[in-house]
Design a protein around this motif. Sequence first.
Motif, PDB file in Angstrom:
ATOM      1  N   GLN A   1      29.345  25.683  48.296  1.00  0.00           N
ATOM      2  CA  GLN A   1      29.895  26.296  47.088  1.00  0.00           C
ATOM      3  C   GLN A   1      29.906  27.807  47.215  1.00  0.00           C
ATOM      4  O   GLN A   1      28.870  28.418  47.488  1.00  0.00           O
ATOM      5  CB  GLN A   1      29.083  25.862  45.871  1.00  0.00           C
ATOM      6  CG  GLN A   1      29.303  24.385  45.585  1.00  0.00           C
ATOM      7  CD  GLN A   1      28.559  23.898  44.355  1.00  0.00           C
ATOM      8  OE1 GLN A   1      27.932  24.666  43.643  1.00  0.00           O
ATOM      9  NE2 GLN A   1      28.655  22.601  44.120  1.00  0.00           N
ATOM     10  N   ALA A   2      31.082  28.378  47.027  1.00  0.00           N
ATOM     11  CA  ALA A   2      31.209  29.833  47.054  1.00  0.00           C
ATOM     12  C   ALA A   2      30.970  30.360  45.634  1.00  0.00           C
ATOM     13  O   ALA A   2      30.881  29.593  44.682  1.00  0.00           O
ATOM     14  CB  ALA A   2      32.600  30.217  47.540  1.00  0.00           C
ATOM     15  N   GLY A   3      30.835  31.664  45.520  1.00  0.00           N
ATOM     16  CA  GLY A   3      30.791  32.271  44.191  1.00  0.00           C
ATOM     17  C   GLY A   3      29.463  32.202  43.479  1.00  0.00           C
ATOM     18  O   GLY A   3      29.411  32.241  42.247  1.00  0.00           O
TER      19      GLY A   3
ATOM     20  N   ALA B   1      36.141  41.336  44.805  1.00  0.00           N
ATOM     21  CA  ALA B   1      37.467  40.806  44.475  1.00  0.00           C
ATOM     22  C   ALA B   1      37.501  40.501  42.988  1.00  0.00           C
ATOM     23  O   ALA B   1      36.765  39.618  42.521  1.00  0.00           O
ATOM     24  CB  ALA B   1      37.741  39.546  45.278  1.00  0.00           C
ATOM     25  N   PRO B   2      38.318  41.216  42.210  1.00  0.00           N
ATOM     26  CA  PRO B   2      38.380  40.925  40.775  1.00  0.00           C
ATOM     27  C   PRO B   2      38.710  39.449  40.539  1.00  0.00           C
ATOM     28  O   PRO B   2      39.595  38.895  41.198  1.00  0.00           O
ATOM     29  CB  PRO B   2      39.528  41.825  40.289  1.00  0.00           C
ATOM     30  CG  PRO B   2      39.600  42.928  41.293  1.00  0.00           C
ATOM     31  CD  PRO B   2      39.214  42.310  42.607  1.00  0.00           C
TER      32      PRO B   2
ATOM     33  N   ILE C   1      41.568  47.052  42.255  1.00  0.00           N
ATOM     34  CA  ILE C   1      40.742  48.255  42.388  1.00  0.00           C
ATOM     35  C   ILE C   1      41.604  49.380  42.944  1.00  0.00           C
ATOM     36  O   ILE C   1      42.268  49.224  43.971  1.00  0.00           O
ATOM     37  CB  ILE C   1      39.538  48.010  43.319  1.00  0.00           C
ATOM     38  CG1 ILE C   1      38.649  46.903  42.763  1.00  0.00           C
ATOM     39  CG2 ILE C   1      38.730  49.293  43.531  1.00  0.00           C
ATOM     40  CD1 ILE C   1      37.496  46.485  43.662  1.00  0.00           C
ATOM     41  N   VAL C   2      41.611  50.526  42.242  1.00  0.00           N
ATOM     42  CA  VAL C   2      42.405  51.673  42.685  1.00  0.00           C
ATOM     43  C   VAL C   2      41.561  52.606  43.553  1.00  0.00           C
ATOM     44  O   VAL C   2      42.020  53.125  44.566  1.00  0.00           O
ATOM     45  CB  VAL C   2      42.947  52.456  41.458  1.00  0.00           C
ATOM     46  CG1 VAL C   2      43.693  53.707  41.904  1.00  0.00           C
ATOM     47  CG2 VAL C   2      43.853  51.573  40.618  1.00  0.00           C
TER      48      VAL C   2
ATOM     49  N   VAL D   1      34.343  43.590  29.741  1.00  0.00           N
ATOM     50  CA  VAL D   1      33.654  43.425  31.014  1.00  0.00           C
ATOM     51  C   VAL D   1      34.625  42.889  32.063  1.00  0.00           C
ATOM     52  O   VAL D   1      35.401  41.986  31.779  1.00  0.00           O
ATOM     53  CB  VAL D   1      32.441  42.479  30.803  1.00  0.00           C
ATOM     54  CG1 VAL D   1      31.992  41.866  32.104  1.00  0.00           C
ATOM     55  CG2 VAL D   1      31.303  43.246  30.141  1.00  0.00           C
ATOM     56  N   VAL D   2      34.587  43.489  33.243  1.00  0.00           N
ATOM     57  CA  VAL D   2      35.440  43.020  34.349  1.00  0.00           C
ATOM     58  C   VAL D   2      34.550  42.342  35.378  1.00  0.00           C
ATOM     59  O   VAL D   2      33.497  42.874  35.735  1.00  0.00           O
ATOM     60  CB  VAL D   2      36.202  44.212  34.979  1.00  0.00           C
ATOM     61  CG1 VAL D   2      37.014  43.763  36.195  1.00  0.00           C
ATOM     62  CG2 VAL D   2      37.118  44.868  33.937  1.00  0.00           C
ATOM     63  N   LYS D   3      34.969  41.160  35.820  1.00  0.00           N
ATOM     64  CA  LYS D   3      34.139  40.378  36.753  1.00  0.00           C
ATOM     65  C   LYS D   3      34.716  40.385  38.151  1.00  0.00           C
ATOM     66  O   LYS D   3      35.936  40.411  38.335  1.00  0.00           O
ATOM     67  CB  LYS D   3      34.027  38.925  36.257  1.00  0.00           C
ATOM     68  CG  LYS D   3      33.149  38.802  35.020  1.00  0.00           C
ATOM     69  CD  LYS D   3      32.985  37.345  34.615  1.00  0.00           C
ATOM     70  CE  LYS D   3      32.156  37.223  33.351  1.00  0.00           C
ATOM     71  NZ  LYS D   3      30.717  37.168  33.614  1.00  0.00           N
ATOM     72  N   PHE D   4      33.806  40.327  39.137  1.00  0.00           N
ATOM     73  CA  PHE D   4      34.212  40.343  40.546  1.00  0.00           C
ATOM     74  C   PHE D   4      33.470  39.261  41.321  1.00  0.00           C
ATOM     75  O   PHE D   4      32.262  39.082  41.147  1.00  0.00           O
ATOM     76  CB  PHE D   4      33.847  41.683  41.196  1.00  0.00           C
ATOM     77  CG  PHE D   4      34.512  42.876  40.576  1.00  0.00           C
ATOM     78  CD1 PHE D   4      35.718  43.350  41.081  1.00  0.00           C
ATOM     79  CD2 PHE D   4      33.927  43.533  39.496  1.00  0.00           C
ATOM     80  CE1 PHE D   4      36.327  44.465  40.511  1.00  0.00           C
ATOM     81  CE2 PHE D   4      34.529  44.644  38.923  1.00  0.00           C
ATOM     82  CZ  PHE D   4      35.735  45.112  39.430  1.00  0.00           C
ATOM     83  N   ASN D   5      34.182  38.594  42.217  1.00  0.00           N
ATOM     84  CA  ASN D   5      33.524  37.780  43.235  1.00  0.00           C
ATOM     85  C   ASN D   5      33.126  38.704  44.376  1.00  0.00           C
ATOM     86  O   ASN D   5      33.786  39.727  44.609  1.00  0.00           O
ATOM     87  CB  ASN D   5      34.467  36.688  43.738  1.00  0.00           C
ATOM     88  CG  ASN D   5      34.579  35.562  42.727  1.00  0.00           C
ATOM     89  OD1 ASN D   5      33.574  35.089  42.205  1.00  0.00           O
ATOM     90  ND2 ASN D   5      35.806  35.153  42.435  1.00  0.00           N
ATOM     91  N   LEU D   6      32.081  38.318  45.085  1.00  0.00           N
ATOM     92  CA  LEU D   6      31.478  39.246  46.034  1.00  0.00           C
ATOM     93  C   LEU D   6      31.383  38.682  47.441  1.00  0.00           C
ATOM     94  O   LEU D   6      31.127  37.487  47.617  1.00  0.00           O
ATOM     95  CB  LEU D   6      30.063  39.587  45.564  1.00  0.00           C
ATOM     96  CG  LEU D   6      29.960  40.121  44.133  1.00  0.00           C
ATOM     97  CD1 LEU D   6      28.510  40.185  43.707  1.00  0.00           C
ATOM     98  CD2 LEU D   6      30.616  41.492  44.034  1.00  0.00           C
TER      99      LEU D   6
END
Length: 367
Positions: free
Chosen positions: A254-256, A313-314, A321-322, A343-348
């Motif tokens: 499982q990723a994430g 990765a949003p 991402i700028v 809130v902005v979420k990101f996978n890592l």
Amino acid sequence: MQGKINERQLKIFGMTYPLVEIALDKIRHNLETMVRWCGDKGIGISPVAKGVCGAEQIACLFTEYSIHSIGDSHIQNIQKMKEAGVPGKFMLLRVPVLHEIEAAVAYSDYCLVSEIRTISALEDAASRMDRVYNIVLMIELGDRREGILPDELDDYLPQILAMKNIHLAGIGANLTCLNGIKPTTEKMGWLSQMSEYVQDRYSLGLELVSGGNSANFQWLRNAEDPGKVNHLRIGEAVLLGTDPIAQAPIEGLQAGAFVLSAEVIESRRKPSLPDGIPTFTAFGDVPEFTDEGEMNRALLAIGLQDVDPLGCAPVDPAIRIVGTTSDHMVVNSTDKLLKVGEVVKFNLTYRAMLRLMISPYVEKVYL
Ligand SMILES: *Cc1c(COP(=O)(O)O)cnc(C)c1O
């Protein structure tokens, strides 16, 4: 605590953004599966805690499964886990610096080594503490990081075997980390042969023939006969469910398990193109920009001191991402203007997770 945390719970726990939510059930699933896959081939594993700074919650979870030991590259992390009462054995994965020798012997059960000077220092410390300390002698198989060259084996072994307080528990190798060199059947075969050589020439059966890290996953999956290799040290595949060679999730894992949330502190439409004479950025880079007209630009309260944006990765595909400075991240929310406080979420990836877990400014929430 299962599932997503909500605003009320955040207030109760006095937590704030940025924060990393850590899904322990995913890590549990990955470790259980990996222990089974490896076990089917006669391979034991040391799950590696350095990516999470030896976090006690995760280390305790590791000990629920039948593992050889917990691996970590920092003796401080091992000390912390031991003092938190994490049971079982510990393997120090980075060759200790000479100042860490006492601590290495005191807190860890095994360490990876490649210099006789280090091994002698371990022998001295172990003799002072009246114990026998286990070493795993690293052999360089081509990635050109740690390890003696194969033809140094006959120089090293007699010296090691003469030491009373050192036990040669095994030999090991580490590939991929520095130069991306693949752990192939051929390279793992060399390691096997070396363990056979040690057995034949020195009548020494080795407890551990430690083949490598998460990059060994494809080798593991395809190896019908792993030879004498009977141990792997696995961090990334267990924590994130990813294969560093394929740069992709591993099927069946499982990723994430790690998700970052950062809060919007400013949001407005601004031109994408800077105005003025361009020089260097705060980090000495020469930026490049393209004119995309006006965009929805939001500032997030997180920066390079906490995270490596290359590993973020949003979760929302409409967010991009700028750029990132020490303590601000600028995103383009293409489809709508974000709100302050949103809130902005990101996978890592591993590189992003690592720095976030180290940062004292980032809350960690175990789910
Ligand atoms: C970090 C490390 C590992 C674990 O690496 P992953 O890619 O996270 O599995 C294994 N061995 C050594 C020597 C390491 O430093």
